[in-house]
Every structure is written in C-alpha cells, then in structure tokens.
Design an enzyme around this catalytic site. Structure first.
Site, PDB file in Angstrom:
ATOM      1  N   GLY A  42      47.451  10.068  -4.302  1.00 39.59           N
ATOM      2  CA  GLY A  42      48.482   9.244  -4.917  1.00 39.59           C
ATOM      3  C   GLY A  42      48.211   9.168  -6.404  1.00 39.59           C
ATOM      4  N   HIS A  43      47.988  10.356  -6.976  1.00 42.47           N
ATOM      5  CA  HIS A  43      47.759  10.438  -8.415  1.00 42.47           C
ATOM      6  C   HIS A  43      47.794  11.901  -8.863  1.00 42.47           C
ATOM      7  CE1 HIS A  43      43.765   9.931  -6.388  1.00 42.47           C
ATOM      8  NE2 HIS A  43      43.731  11.176  -6.788  1.00 42.47           N
ATOM      9  N   ALA A  44      47.814  12.073 -10.173  1.00 44.21           N
ATOM     10  CA  ALA A  44      47.719  13.399 -10.785  1.00 44.21           C
ATOM     11  C   ALA A  44      46.612  13.336 -11.822  1.00 44.21           C
ATOM     12  CB  ALA A  44      49.042  13.783 -11.451  1.00 44.21           C
TER      13      ALA A  44
ATOM     14  N   ARG B  55      49.268  14.550  -6.172  1.00 45.51           N
ATOM     15  CA  ARG B  55      48.872  14.885  -4.807  1.00 45.51           C
ATOM     16  C   ARG B  55      48.682  13.638  -3.947  1.00 45.51           C
ATOM     17  NH1 ARG B  55      44.122  16.307  -7.420  1.00 45.51           N
ATOM     18  NH2 ARG B  55      45.678  17.028  -8.898  1.00 45.51           N
TER      19      ARG B  55
ATOM     20  N   TYR C  62      46.642   9.965 -13.730  1.00 40.28           N
ATOM     21  CA  TYR C  62      47.926   9.256 -13.689  1.00 40.28           C
ATOM     22  C   TYR C  62      47.956   8.605 -12.314  1.00 40.28           C
ATOM     23  CZ  TYR C  62      49.801  12.042 -17.567  1.00 40.28           C
ATOM     24  OH  TYR C  62      50.022  12.627 -18.774  1.00 40.28           O
TER      25      TYR C  62
END
Ligand code: T46
Length: 153
Positions: free
Chosen positions: A70-72, A117, A142
């Site tokens: 749950g981030h990049a 992802r 992010y």
C-alpha cells in the site's frame, strides 16, 4: 537533523521514473539446483538483479486476509520472492493496474521506482522474501495513493 524530502536530490523522481509502467515490472527466473536432498536457489546482486543488494527483509506469519504494502517508492528497486507458499501483488503505475501471483521459490518479481504495490491473498505459512537496492528510508515512501497519482500523472 532530518533533511526535508524536497531538499534531497537522491529522492527526486527521475524523468525516467515518472514514466514507470506496470509493464516494466518483470518476473525473473532464478537458478535452480535440483537435488534429491532438496532444491537450492541462489540470487547474486548484479548477476540476477539490476542492482546490488543493500537490504534483505521478509514477511512471515501473515494472517489470512491480511494486506501488506500500500505504497510506492521514489527510488527503491526490489525483488519479491514467495520462498514459501504464495501471495498476489497488485501493481499500479497511476494509469494502469496489473496483478501478479507469486507461488514459486525460484521466481522473483522485480519492481522499480514509482510503482504502487499492494500484497494480499497470502497462503497459510507463506514467506515473502524481499531483496532491496537501498536501506530502509521512510522518506523514500509514498504512503498516500492520491499523492502518488498526483506525482506520476
Ligand atoms: C514493500 C513491501 C513488500 C523497517 O524498520 N525496516 C524495513 O526494512 C522495513 C521494510 C520496514 N520497517 C518498519 C517500518 C514500519 O514501521 O516496519 C514497519 C512495517 O513496514 P511497512 O508497513 O512498510 O511493511 P509492508 O509489509 O507494508 O511493506 C514492506 C516494505 O515497506 C515495502 O517496501 O514493498 O513490504
């Protein structure tokens, strides 16, 4: 003293990174030494990966129904391997999404910078091994999807 992200040139998205696509995330077949005593797979930075390995971590004891990620990342490159069991990875470049299932200890998913992802559908007893190009740095993340999309579009 913590240097603000905006003042860190190493964390500035590159022009190439702005164009990152889910299609750039590729599956890598790793070497397999099969043996009646049990099989062996090895990974060498530079040889099997386009980066040198600076960090290794793994996710385990993941409860059924849990979601990770749950981030990049601004700059980080990673290889994800289901060294035990299976799980799925949702890849999102801000324009398109793609799901990849990992279920073999000799197959890794390479994810470059500026790809959101999410990991889910972990099977019981699964282990996600991650080889990373950089040490942990929260400023590289992010964690807000809207902020990520605003950056890439
Ligand atoms: C990714 C997926 C697959 C550390 O202190 N060092 C580390 O190397 C990592 C990865 C995490 N942490 C701390 C930061 C948080 O306080 O561990 C806690 C949980 O991290 P996070 O919520 O980021 O974990 P995941 O499983 O959601 O994501 C991790 C990676 O952060 C991420 O890069 O791609 O695994």
């Amino acid at each position: 003293m913590t240097v603000p992200t905006a003042l860190r040139p190493d964390l500035a998205p590159s022009p190439r990174a702005n164009a990152a696509s889910v299609d750039d995330c590729r599956l890598i077949e790793l070497p397999r030494i099969t043996d009646p005593r049990g099989n062996l797979t090895f990974i060498e930075g530079g040889a099997h990966l386009p980066f040198s390995i600076e960090r290794v971590y793994y996710l385990y004891d993941v409860p059924g129904g849990a979601e990770r990620g749950g981030h990049a990342h601004r700059a980080l490159q990673q290889l994800l391997v289901a060294v035990a069991g299976s799980f799925e990875v949702l890849l999102d470049d801000g324009r398109r999404r793609r799901r990849v299932r990992l279920d073999r200890p000799y197959r890794g998913l390479l994810i470059g910078p500026m790809i959101w992802r999410e990991l889910d559908e972990f099977s019981s007893g699964s282990v996600c091994l991650v080889l990373a190009s950089q040490c942990y740095d929260e400023a590289d993340y992010y964690r807000d999807h809207a902020a990520f999309v605003a950056e890439v579009l």
